[in-house]
Design a protein around this motif. Structure first.
Motif, PDB file in Angstrom:
ATOM      1  N   LEU A 292      10.155   8.618   7.831  1.00 14.40           N
ATOM      2  CA  LEU A 292      10.533   7.616   8.815  1.00 14.40           C
ATOM      3  C   LEU A 292       9.887   6.272   8.490  1.00 14.40           C
ATOM      4  O   LEU A 292       8.715   6.202   8.125  1.00 14.40           O
ATOM      5  N   PHE A 293      10.663   5.182   8.637  1.00 19.40           N
ATOM      6  CA  PHE A 293      10.103   3.849   8.429  1.00 19.40           C
ATOM      7  C   PHE A 293      10.550   2.903   9.537  1.00 19.40           C
ATOM      8  O   PHE A 293      11.566   3.109  10.198  1.00 19.40           O
ATOM      9  N   PHE A 294       9.740   1.853   9.717  1.00 17.30           N
ATOM     10  CA  PHE A 294      10.022   0.793  10.673  1.00 17.30           C
ATOM     11  C   PHE A 294      10.002  -0.535   9.922  1.00 17.30           C
ATOM     12  O   PHE A 294       9.246  -0.700   8.956  1.00 17.30           O
TER      13      PHE A 294
ATOM     14  N   TYR B 238      15.218   6.154   7.810  1.00 16.32           N
ATOM     15  CA  TYR B 238      14.620   7.339   7.196  1.00 16.32           C
ATOM     16  C   TYR B 238      14.907   7.303   5.701  1.00 16.32           C
ATOM     17  O   TYR B 238      16.065   7.215   5.279  1.00 16.32           O
ATOM     18  N   GLN B 239      13.828   7.360   4.907  1.00 22.11           N
ATOM     19  CA  GLN B 239      13.938   7.426   3.460  1.00 22.11           C
ATOM     20  C   GLN B 239      14.044   8.902   3.070  1.00 22.11           C
ATOM     21  O   GLN B 239      13.066   9.643   3.106  1.00 22.11           O
ATOM     22  N   ILE B 240      15.267   9.346   2.738  1.00 19.59           N
ATOM     23  CA  ILE B 240      15.520  10.762   2.504  1.00 19.59           C
ATOM     24  C   ILE B 240      14.936  11.230   1.173  1.00 19.59           C
ATOM     25  O   ILE B 240      14.290  12.282   1.082  1.00 19.59           O
ATOM     26  N   THR B 241      15.183  10.465   0.121  1.00 15.33           N
ATOM     27  CA  THR B 241      14.593  10.718  -1.195  1.00 15.33           C
ATOM     28  C   THR B 241      13.902   9.442  -1.633  1.00 15.33           C
ATOM     29  O   THR B 241      13.879   8.452  -0.899  1.00 15.33           O
TER      30      THR B 241
ATOM     31  N   VAL C 226       6.849  -0.385   7.392  1.00 15.84           N
ATOM     32  CA  VAL C 226       5.817   0.650   7.501  1.00 15.84           C
ATOM     33  C   VAL C 226       6.500   1.999   7.356  1.00 15.84           C
ATOM     34  O   VAL C 226       7.416   2.330   8.118  1.00 15.84           O
ATOM     35  N   ASN C 227       6.069   2.773   6.364  1.00 17.57           N
ATOM     36  CA  ASN C 227       6.624   4.101   6.118  1.00 17.57           C
ATOM     37  C   ASN C 227       5.607   5.140   6.570  1.00 17.57           C
ATOM     38  O   ASN C 227       4.465   5.150   6.113  1.00 17.57           O
ATOM     39  N   THR C 228       6.026   6.028   7.476  1.00 18.45           N
ATOM     40  CA  THR C 228       5.092   7.001   8.051  1.00 18.45           C
ATOM     41  C   THR C 228       5.037   8.307   7.271  1.00 18.45           C
ATOM     42  O   THR C 228       4.235   9.181   7.582  1.00 18.45           O
ATOM     43  N   GLY C 229       5.914   8.468   6.265  1.00 13.96           N
ATOM     44  CA  GLY C 229       5.931   9.709   5.495  1.00 13.96           C
ATOM     45  C   GLY C 229       5.028   9.655   4.273  1.00 13.96           C
ATOM     46  O   GLY C 229       4.209   8.744   4.120  1.00 13.96           O
TER      47      GLY C 229
ATOM     48  N   SER D 217       0.873  -1.177   0.000  1.00 17.56           N
ATOM     49  CA  SER D 217       0.000   0.000   0.000  1.00 17.56           C
ATOM     50  C   SER D 217       0.905   1.220   0.000  1.00 17.56           C
ATOM     51  O   SER D 217       2.129   1.103  -0.128  1.00 17.56           O
ATOM     52  N   ASP D 218       0.325   2.400   0.162  1.00 14.29           N
ATOM     53  CA  ASP D 218       1.123   3.613   0.169  1.00 14.29           C
ATOM     54  C   ASP D 218       2.068   3.663   1.370  1.00 14.29           C
ATOM     55  O   ASP D 218       3.109   4.316   1.318  1.00 14.29           O
ATOM     56  N   MET D 219       1.735   2.961   2.457  1.00 17.21           N
ATOM     57  CA  MET D 219       2.538   3.029   3.676  1.00 17.21           C
ATOM     58  C   MET D 219       3.241   1.737   4.035  1.00 17.21           C
ATOM     59  O   MET D 219       4.104   1.724   4.915  1.00 17.21           O
ATOM     60  N   THR D 220       2.894   0.636   3.393  1.00 14.95           N
ATOM     61  CA  THR D 220       3.453  -0.656   3.775  1.00 14.95           C
ATOM     62  C   THR D 220       4.078  -1.364   2.577  1.00 14.95           C
ATOM     63  O   THR D 220       3.658  -1.170   1.428  1.00 14.95           O
TER      64      THR D 220
END
Length: 235
Positions: free
Chosen positions: A128-130, A181-184, A119-122, A65-68
């Motif tokens: 930020l991701f976990f 952290y996914q910077i770009t 899981v990406n929270t941005g 999904s957009d976040m996972t």
């Protein structure tokens, strides 16, 4: 009627956003610095220090999904430990030679295959991701050696104890947990911890049938500091 249509439009918009990254496949490379040690195992686990090493490899990330997403990696990973003021034995044919007050070091090489739920929270795949998931570790190399206290790498006092990879448990099972952290859309940083449920050695610690081999209930534990770059998809 207008309210119903508006509600349906909003729901469609949310659904579209949630599935924006669904099915997107990204490929990547990663590498970094690690600090490894042994955990558990009574005195062996308590007395070991962290040994520096590195990890490097490739990954495939599948968007859920957009976040996972689901991420599978193949990494060459150095593990092991060191013990200050160690005493024990090393095998030389059918005889054993004692060493005392030496610095013991082990460099263990593995191919790690973690399967991670991320899981990406941005937004737009950034931020930020976990990550969390199981890992299989395939043993490919071993070197155990001693050297004098306070001497550096390549010291002439180094004495190999064992290079027999068959002493290691061939396939270890463990876990991975991390944050990053996914910077770009391509470049990112991460910190993770990997721990094994499996023992390090088949029959115990130490060379051959030496007395030091009595304690075997210890495992690899590694802190990894990684950078990665993702290719493909829309980040």
């Amino acid at each position: 009627m207008k309210k119903v249509l508006l509600s349906l439009a909003l729901l469609a918009g949310f659904a579209g956003a949630a599935n924006a990254q669904s099915g997107v496949v990204k490929y990547g490379i990663k590498g970094g610095f690690s600090l490894s040690s042994y955990t558990g195992g009574g005195d062996i686990g308590k007395n070991t220090g962290f040994k520096p090493g590195f990890t490097a490899g490739v990954l495939v990330n599948y968007g859920l999904s957009d976040m996972t997403s689901l991420q599978i990696e193949g990494l060459y990973s150095q593990k092991g430990a060191f013990i200050d003021n160690a005493s024990g034995f090393y095998a030389n044919g059918t005889t054993y030679t004692a060493y005392t007050n030496k610095q013991y070091r082990s460099t263990l090489s593995y191919i790690d295959v973690p399967v991670l739920f991320k899981v990406n929270t941005g937004e737009a795949g950034k931020g930020l991701f976990f990550e969390l998931g199981p890992q299989a570790s395939f043993a490919v190399g071993l070197r155990e050696f001693t050297r004098d206290q306070n001497s550096g790498a390549g010291s002439p006092t180094e004495q190999d104890l064992s290079t027999d990879r068959n002493r290691l448990v061939p396939v270890g099972i463990g876990y991975v947990g991390g944050i990053g952290y996914q910077i770009t859309s391509g470049f990112g940083l991460g910190v993770r911890y990997t721990g094994d449920f499996s023992n390090v050695y088949k029959d115990g610690f130490g060379a051959g049938n030496a007395p030091l081999r009595s304690d075997n209930n210890f495992h690899n534990g590694v802190f990894q500091f990684q950078v990665h770059y993702l290719f493909g998809g829309k980040g």
